[in-house]
Design an enzyme around this catalytic site. Structure first.
Site, PDB file in Angstrom:
ATOM      1  N   HIS A  85      55.806  60.120  -3.371  1.00 20.66           N
ATOM      2  CA  HIS A  85      55.410  61.319  -3.446  1.00 20.66           C
ATOM      3  C   HIS A  85      55.885  62.198  -4.142  1.00 20.66           C
ATOM      4  O   HIS A  85      55.826  62.738  -5.323  1.00 20.66           O
ATOM      5  CB  HIS A  85      55.019  62.421  -2.605  1.00 20.66           C
ATOM      6  CG  HIS A  85      55.749  62.638  -1.970  1.00 20.66           C
ATOM      7  ND1 HIS A  85      55.840  62.337  -0.313  1.00 20.66           N
ATOM      8  CD2 HIS A  85      56.092  64.336  -1.599  1.00 20.66           C
ATOM      9  CE1 HIS A  85      57.016  63.389   0.059  1.00 20.66           C
ATOM     10  NE2 HIS A  85      56.618  63.993  -0.537  1.00 20.66           N
ATOM     11  N   ASP A 223      55.666  55.632   2.043  1.00 17.61           N
ATOM     12  CA  ASP A 223      55.920  56.771   1.587  1.00 17.61           C
ATOM     13  C   ASP A 223      57.465  56.347   0.732  1.00 17.61           C
ATOM     14  O   ASP A 223      58.303  56.890   0.962  1.00 17.61           O
ATOM     15  CB  ASP A 223      55.804  57.968   1.607  1.00 17.61           C
ATOM     16  CG  ASP A 223      55.941  58.917   1.194  1.00 17.61           C
ATOM     17  OD1 ASP A 223      56.076  59.113  -0.176  1.00 17.61           O
ATOM     18  OD2 ASP A 223      55.313  59.620   1.378  1.00 17.61           O
ATOM     19  N   SER A 644      61.870  66.010   1.375  1.00 18.09           N
ATOM     20  CA  SER A 644      60.924  64.723   0.829  1.00 18.09           C
ATOM     21  C   SER A 644      62.183  63.655   0.523  1.00 18.09           C
ATOM     22  O   SER A 644      62.434  63.857  -1.062  1.00 18.09           O
ATOM     23  CB  SER A 644      59.999  64.958  -0.230  1.00 18.09           C
ATOM     24  OG  SER A 644      58.888  66.057   0.746  1.00 18.09           O
TER      25      SER A 644
END
Length: 708
Positions: A85, A223, A644
């Site tokens: 992402h 991810d 992240s």
């Protein structure tokens, strides 16, 4: 509220080995030695200086990824792992209907096939130090008042920037506030802007579970995405994109580990957490809940329903809006979850109890007595509540929601390139380039019409811009007709057409006029809250100072501000609805969800993915302890937005995963860290390698990564 993870005191800490230091976002250059000793007690096996000091320090392999995520260098040739992402916009920008890398993935088979990206970068932290005393000395010498510190910091930052550039012209320096402005640190960075996409898996796996699983456990999302840093071939330093650039050779990269983990093992993340507010007062939390989170959830819910409908109807529209939708929905769901946790945990009441202890401390010590006034702080928050709520409706409605308003605001805030003769203002103009590949007119128009109505329905009349009179009088309250009129008549929406700033028709252009009204309205809002906001900032700063003084026998970390931080703890689950959550997920659980895609489209995966996760043998990626192919795992490391892509290390400083999410049960952790519930969700690095190897068949990357 005293943090449960913190130590009774520096003296007694060493005898309290059962204390779990699972909360904290610690700066590395001044990591308290007491914290390091606790890390060692829990399984950390590196020297203190190996974290920050010297060219080979662990900090040297962790990067700020494009100003919104974190990443880690994993090879001697500048290969960078981050989350899928985090690479979403890069993958989307290279995608077309004919070559949909978002849908189908992307694999560069050579350096030549790696794709360059505009406006992306990685930064390495070179140095950090506390300059609070230096700033205070300058302020005292020159009689600079507290309300002029912004100017002081700007001037000092400029001077210090010049100094670091004398050391290396590719360095730059930033000064940031820590501990609510009670401290200031100067951080030196080196930025590389030639960053190229190397590998991306299909969206079905990189965003597996979509919004259904976002912020949830258990997770099976793979991810990750892979980029490469390119450098000047002669200096190995930063350089603008050029075909002549070569892969960067870092001073430090992370060793990828195939050894896995077990429950209770030491785990550490190092990254760039964006923002937390754990020193915030109870009054500030109430404002966040009612005037910010509630507003964000409400407006984005309206916008996303329209976006999703148009995206489902057209592949071309989906490609344009995949990234925009993901960015919007991420904190839409976060806001809903945070408010749920604020109320269920009783965070406002816990903060009020802590503030009562600070009042008692003030009474007994006289510290900041007469300066810090918690009753006055409550009145200040109350005085600005309605205006703050309206401002958040304004930002959610008009900023980054559609193309027309974006252009209207840009031209009224001078964020456009002025063309024409410098000595003749009447002939100066701007031109908006054709960026129709980035947005869709029917979607854009429907979103704007819906949000215009939603704004008026939810804010007091005093905060409604003047152009709403045109909607009422000329279009009889029909928002759709007004929006159609704007798009048809405004030169703002005529890509390639000149819009002259100083001709009579400029302010009569309906799009420009709308922008003028918007800027006037937000200016009035700022004026209405400015005095209270300045006083609130000062009171919150003193509240933090009082807490630090009251608990001066304990180490404290500053709230996150997108500077490098270390967090540590252990691998392990928690009680989920009264039952053990488990601390890892497996290939079997992923396959089970894939088979439910007829019930939930966000569990769809291509046939090849079904085949890849129907195996009986995943060697060498099988965990040696459980005998399973493990996909995602939990630690009690501290995490927030910006983390992240943060590398997750074992006690030897080896890479075992990438952090990508927190859990739904602790979405209030930005303001209150619940040691029983707060968890960091990471993708197992063996899951990453399995996809690079068995789906991507990328032998060149596997050799380069050289996992052990």
């Amino acid at each position: 509220m005293k943090k449960l993870f913190l130590f009774l005191s520096v003296v007694t800490m060493f005898s309290v080995q059962q204390a779990k230091a699972d909360e904290g976002m610690w700066t590395m250059y001044n990591l308290p030695y007491a914290v390091y000793e606790q890390m060692k007690a829990e399984g950390f096996d590196m020297p203190y200086d190996a974290l920050y000091q010297g060219e080979g320090a662990l900090k040297g392999c962790v990067v700020n990824f494009s100003g919104y995520c974190s990443g880690v260098v994993v090879s001697p040739d500048g290969l960078v792992f981050t989350n899928h992402h985090c690479g979403f916009e890069s993958i989307r920008s290279h995608s077309t209907v004919e070559h949909d890398y978002m849908l189908n993935g992307f694999i560069a088979k050579s350096y030549e096939e790696e794709l360059p990206n505009e406006n992306m970068y990685v930064s390495f932290m070179i140095d950090q130090r506390d300059i609070t005393d230096q700033l205070q000395a300058i302020a005292a010498k020159n009689g600079i008042a507290d309300n002029a510190w912004d100017s002081l910091i700007d001037s000092v930052q400029t001077a210090m920037n010049d100094s670091v550039k004398n050391i290396d012209k590719t360095y730059h320096l930033e000064i940031d506030a820590f501990y609510e402005g009670n401290k200031y640190y100067a951080t030196t960075y080196q930025m590389f802007t030639d960053l190229r996409l190397v590998f991306a898996i299909p969206k079905s796996m990189g965003k597996f579970g979509g919004e259904t699983d976002n912020w949830m456990w258990p997770r099976q999302t793979c991810d990750f995405s892979v980029f490469r840093i390119y450098a000047d071939p002669e200096t190995n330093g930063p350089a603008a994109y050029s075909e002549k650039n070569v892969p960067y050779h870092p001073k430090r990269y992370a060793q990828v580990s195939m050894q896995g983990y077990k429950e209770g093992d030491f785990a550490m993340t190092v990254g760039y957490p964006g923002s937390t507010s754990r020193y915030l007062s109870s009054y500030g939390i109430q404002e966040m809940r009612d005037a910010e989170n509630s507003v964000r959830a409400q407006v984005r819910g309206v916008k996303q329903e329209i976006m999703k409908r148009h995206m489902d109807a057209s592949e071309a529209v989906r490609i344009k809006y995949d990234s925009k939708y993901a960015q919007s929905s991420n904190y839409w769901k976060n806001s809903i979850g945070m408010n749920k946790c604020i109320d269920s945990v009783g965070i406002v009441q816990l903060k009020q109890q802590h503030e009562a202890r600070i009042r008692a401390y003030q009474d007994s010590t006289r510290f900041l007595k007469g300066k810090l006034d918690l009753d006055e702080l409550g009145k200040l928050y109350k005085s600005r509540f309605e205006a703050t709520r309206a401002m958040n409706y304004f930002f959610e409605t008009f900023y980054r929601s559609n193309e027309l308003v974006t252009r209207a605001l840009k031209i009224n805030t001078q964020q456009v390139e002025v063309q024409g003769p410098a000595d003749n203002p009447k002939k100066q103009y701007c031109v908006f380039k054709d960026n129709s590949n980035e947005w869709d007119a029917p979607l854009d128009k429907e979103v704007l019409a819906a949000l215009l109505k939603n704004y008026r329905d939810n804010v007091p009349a005093e905060y409604v811009p003047d152009f709403y009179n045109i909607i009422d009088q000329k279009f009889k309250g029909n928002y759709k007709k007004y929006v159609d009129y704007l798009y048809k008549k405004s030169v703002l929406m005529k890509s390639g057409k000149k819009l002259y700033f100083n001709k009579k028709g400029f302010e009569k252009d309906p799009g420009v006029d709308m922008g003028i009204d918007l800027m006037s309205q937000i200016a009035l809002m700022y004026i209405s809250v400015n005095e209270a906001s300045e006083k609130i900032t000062e009171q919150e700063k003193m509240l933090c100072a009082a807490k630090l003084r009251m608990e001066e026998d304990m180490p404290h970390y500053s709230d996150a501000n997108f500077t490098m931080r270390l967090s540590y703890g252990q691998v392990g689950g928690y009680l989920l609805n009264g039952s053990p959550s488990g601390y890892y997920t497996t290939a079997e659980s992923l396959l089970a969800k894939m088979k439910r895609s007829n019930e939930n489209e966000e569990y769809f995966a291509e046939p090849v993915m079904h085949d890849l996760f129907s195996k009986t043998n995943y060697e060498p990626y099988t965990d040696k302890t459980t005998g399973k192919m493990q996909l995602c795992f939990l630690t009690n490391n501290d995490i927030t937005g910006g983390n992240s892509g943060s590398p997750m290390f074992n006690g030897k400083g080896e890479l075992i995963g990438l952090a990508f999410d927190g859990n739904w049960d602790s979405l209030s952790s930005d303001i209150f860290f619940d040691t029983k519930l707060a968890r960091c969700i990471g993708v197992d690095i063996r899951f990453v390698l399995y996809m690079i190897d068995r789906w991507g068949h990328s032998d060149r990357l596997m050799r380069e990564i050289n996992a052990k």
